[in-house]
Scaffold this active site. Structure first.
Site, PDB file in Angstrom:
ATOM      1  N   HIS A 191      -0.798 -38.286 -34.347  1.00 29.62           N
ATOM      2  CA  HIS A 191      -2.057 -38.016 -33.647  1.00 29.62           C
ATOM      3  C   HIS A 191      -1.915 -36.712 -32.867  1.00 29.62           C
ATOM      4  O   HIS A 191      -0.983 -36.565 -32.066  1.00 29.62           O
ATOM      5  CB  HIS A 191      -2.367 -39.121 -32.639  1.00 29.62           C
ATOM      6  CG  HIS A 191      -2.901 -40.378 -33.225  1.00 29.62           C
ATOM      7  ND1 HIS A 191      -2.195 -41.169 -34.078  1.00 29.62           N
ATOM      8  CD2 HIS A 191      -4.108 -40.993 -33.056  1.00 29.62           C
ATOM      9  CE1 HIS A 191      -2.925 -42.221 -34.413  1.00 29.62           C
ATOM     10  NE2 HIS A 191      -4.096 -42.141 -33.818  1.00 29.62           N
ATOM     11  N   GLU A 194      -6.887 -34.795 -30.616  1.00 30.99           N
ATOM     12  CA  GLU A 194      -7.922 -35.808 -30.387  1.00 30.99           C
ATOM     13  C   GLU A 194      -8.397 -35.666 -28.942  1.00 30.99           C
ATOM     14  O   GLU A 194      -9.452 -35.088 -28.706  1.00 30.99           O
ATOM     15  CB  GLU A 194      -7.361 -37.222 -30.654  1.00 30.99           C
ATOM     16  CG  GLU A 194      -8.394 -38.331 -30.418  1.00 30.99           C
ATOM     17  CD  GLU A 194      -7.794 -39.744 -30.440  1.00 30.99           C
ATOM     18  OE1 GLU A 194      -6.570 -39.902 -30.301  1.00 30.99           O
ATOM     19  OE2 GLU A 194      -8.592 -40.701 -30.558  1.00 30.99           O
ATOM     20  N   ASP A 272     -10.320 -45.472 -37.597  1.00 34.38           N
ATOM     21  CA  ASP A 272      -9.462 -45.473 -36.401  1.00 34.38           C
ATOM     22  C   ASP A 272      -9.268 -46.896 -35.818  1.00 34.38           C
ATOM     23  O   ASP A 272      -8.238 -47.500 -36.043  1.00 34.38           O
ATOM     24  CB  ASP A 272     -10.013 -44.498 -35.353  1.00 34.38           C
ATOM     25  CG  ASP A 272      -8.935 -43.910 -34.454  1.00 34.38           C
ATOM     26  OD1 ASP A 272      -7.747 -44.177 -34.697  1.00 34.38           O
ATOM     27  OD2 ASP A 272      -9.281 -43.177 -33.512  1.00 34.38           O
ATOM     28  N   ASP A 273     -10.247 -47.364 -35.030  1.00 33.13           N
ATOM     29  CA  ASP A 273     -10.187 -48.713 -34.439  1.00 33.13           C
ATOM     30  C   ASP A 273     -11.585 -49.307 -34.574  1.00 33.13           C
ATOM     31  O   ASP A 273     -12.344 -49.367 -33.585  1.00 33.13           O
ATOM     32  CB  ASP A 273      -9.787 -48.635 -32.959  1.00 33.13           C
ATOM     33  CG  ASP A 273      -8.447 -47.952 -32.764  1.00 33.13           C
ATOM     34  OD1 ASP A 273      -7.408 -48.591 -32.977  1.00 33.13           O
ATOM     35  OD2 ASP A 273      -8.461 -46.755 -32.417  1.00 33.13           O
TER      36      ASP A 273
HETATM   37  N1  ADE Z   1      -4.009 -46.128 -30.645  1.00 31.60           N
HETATM   38  C1  ADE Z   1      -5.034 -46.839 -31.107  1.00 31.60           C
HETATM   39  N2  ADE Z   1      -6.119 -46.065 -31.251  1.00 31.60           N
HETATM   40  C2  ADE Z   1      -5.758 -44.812 -30.883  1.00 31.60           C
HETATM   41  C3  ADE Z   1      -6.424 -43.565 -30.853  1.00 31.60           C
HETATM   42  N3  ADE Z   1      -7.704 -43.421 -31.218  1.00 31.60           N
HETATM   43  N4  ADE Z   1      -5.740 -42.501 -30.402  1.00 31.60           N
HETATM   44  C4  ADE Z   1      -4.462 -42.630 -30.030  1.00 31.60           C
HETATM   45  N5  ADE Z   1      -3.791 -43.765 -30.064  1.00 31.60           N
HETATM   46  C5  ADE Z   1      -4.423 -44.860 -30.496  1.00 31.60           C
HETATM   47 ZN    ZN Z   2      -5.803 -43.283 -34.300  1.00 36.86          ZN
END
Ligand code: ADE
Ligand code: ZN
Length: 326
Positions: A191, A194, A272-273
């Site tokens: 990552h 972001e 992502d989530d």
């Molecule tokens: N862990 C879970 N989701 C994340 C995200 N969007 N950015 C960084 N770490 C994460």
């Molecule tokens: Zn992520």
């Protein structure tokens, strides 16, 4: 309306893929009472900003306690993706989250593998695992996770990565962890770009042996860096819905996906989530169509880019390309 273009996803956190309903079911399975503020009045996950999201994510993840739980989270996620037309998904697993509730590396892996195999049997979807460390837990924990990856090789564990708070520590602090995995022959992603800017992307690229970047979108702030991404053919795991939900960009017209693509960057679409950010792989493709104007040919190219950049063996990729062309 979910476009039926075949889809491939490279960036989804498994612990962040468990729906609020599944999290409540797992809590009941283990007689755990989650803090009421974990959920809002609609029953969705409740969080306010990126760092608060990471906290709620930790709390919700703490109900994933057994291999069976990991199997169920993985299976449900992959089946949902398959129903939206996904043919390939890489899930990121976090042994640190498993360890926080007393589960060993091998126990968490056993559950995820069962979920991938069951979903493949029931839907045909192909899955792989990218084991991740958590940046804000520090470099020593990163090395520990890396050692476990190398000590317990598995055909479905095909990569290594790092998530967590991008503003904690420096990428170079994690070079020892990444080198352990890289030296074993596994490819890596991280990552970067972001919640921090172009300098964070450059620091990650300079210090870590990565072929892909999680997000990477804030590279757009530095044209020289964008050129470097193009030259090095670094693939970006772009997660537009996540970026809007966490406030990296205020709206889709501010999002740099098209600018990066027009500059020649290799772009993939990812959730992502998904339940935290009100998204899914299908919705990401739909929004890319409706909001970014990518037609079906362009979306199929996104899928082909994901297959090219997938951490999977050549024969699997050949089969995926065949499926994606149908
Ligand atoms: N862990 C879970 N989701 C994340 C995200 N969007 N950015 C960084 N770490 C994460
Ligand atoms: Zn992520």
């Amino acid at each position: 309306m979910i476009t039926m273009v075949p889809k491939a996803e490279l960036h989804c956190h498994l612990e962040g893929a468990a729906s609020p309903d599944l999290v409540r079911r797992l809590a009941a399975r283990h007689s755990v009472v989650l803090p009421s503020e974990t959920f809002d009045e609609n029953g969705d996950f409740a969080w306010s900003d990126f760092l608060h999201f990471l906290k709620v994510y930790d709390i919700a993840s703490s109900v994933i306690r057994t291999p069976e739980d990991y199997r169920d989270v993985t299976y449900q996620y992959l089946m949902d993706c398959a129903a939206e037309g996904a043919i390939y998904v890489e899930v990121m697993s976090s042994p640190d989250h498993a360890a926080a509730v007393g589960m060993s590396y091998t126990a968490h892996l056993e559950g995820i593998v069962a979920g991938i195999e069951d979903a493949r049997t029931d839907s045909g979807i192909e899955g792989r695992i990218i084991v991740t460390c958590v940046r804000h837990l520090g470099p020593e924990r990163g090395v520990e996770v890396a050692r476990q990856v190398v000590a317990h090789p598995h055909d479905l564990v095909t990569g290594f990565g790092m998530g967590g708070d991008e503003n904690a520590f420096e990428p170079r602090d994690f070079a020892p962890a990444f080198e352990i995995v890289h030296a074993s022959g596994l490819p890596c992603t991280v990552h970067a770009g972001e919640v921090a800017g172009a300098e964070s992307v450059r620091a990650a690229l300079d210090a870590l042996p990565v072929q892909r970047l999680g997000h990477g979108v804030r590279a757009i702030e530095d044209p020289d860096l964008v050129r470097e991404l193009v030259d090095k053919q670094i693939v970006l795991e772009v997660c537009p819905g996540s970026n809007i939900a966490t406030g990296v960009y205020d709206n889709y017209s501010d999002h740099p996906l098209l600018a990066l693509r027009d500059a020649g960057c290799r772009i993939t679409l990812n959730s992502d989530d998904p339940p935290y950010f009100g998204t899914s792989i299908g919705q990401e493709y739909d929004r890319a169509s409706n909001l970014f104007g990518l037609d079906d040919t362009a979306l199929r190219e996104v899928t082909m880019t994901a297959i090219d950049a997938a951490f999977a063996d050549p024969e699997t990729k050949r089969k995926l390309r065949e499926k994606a062309s149908l």
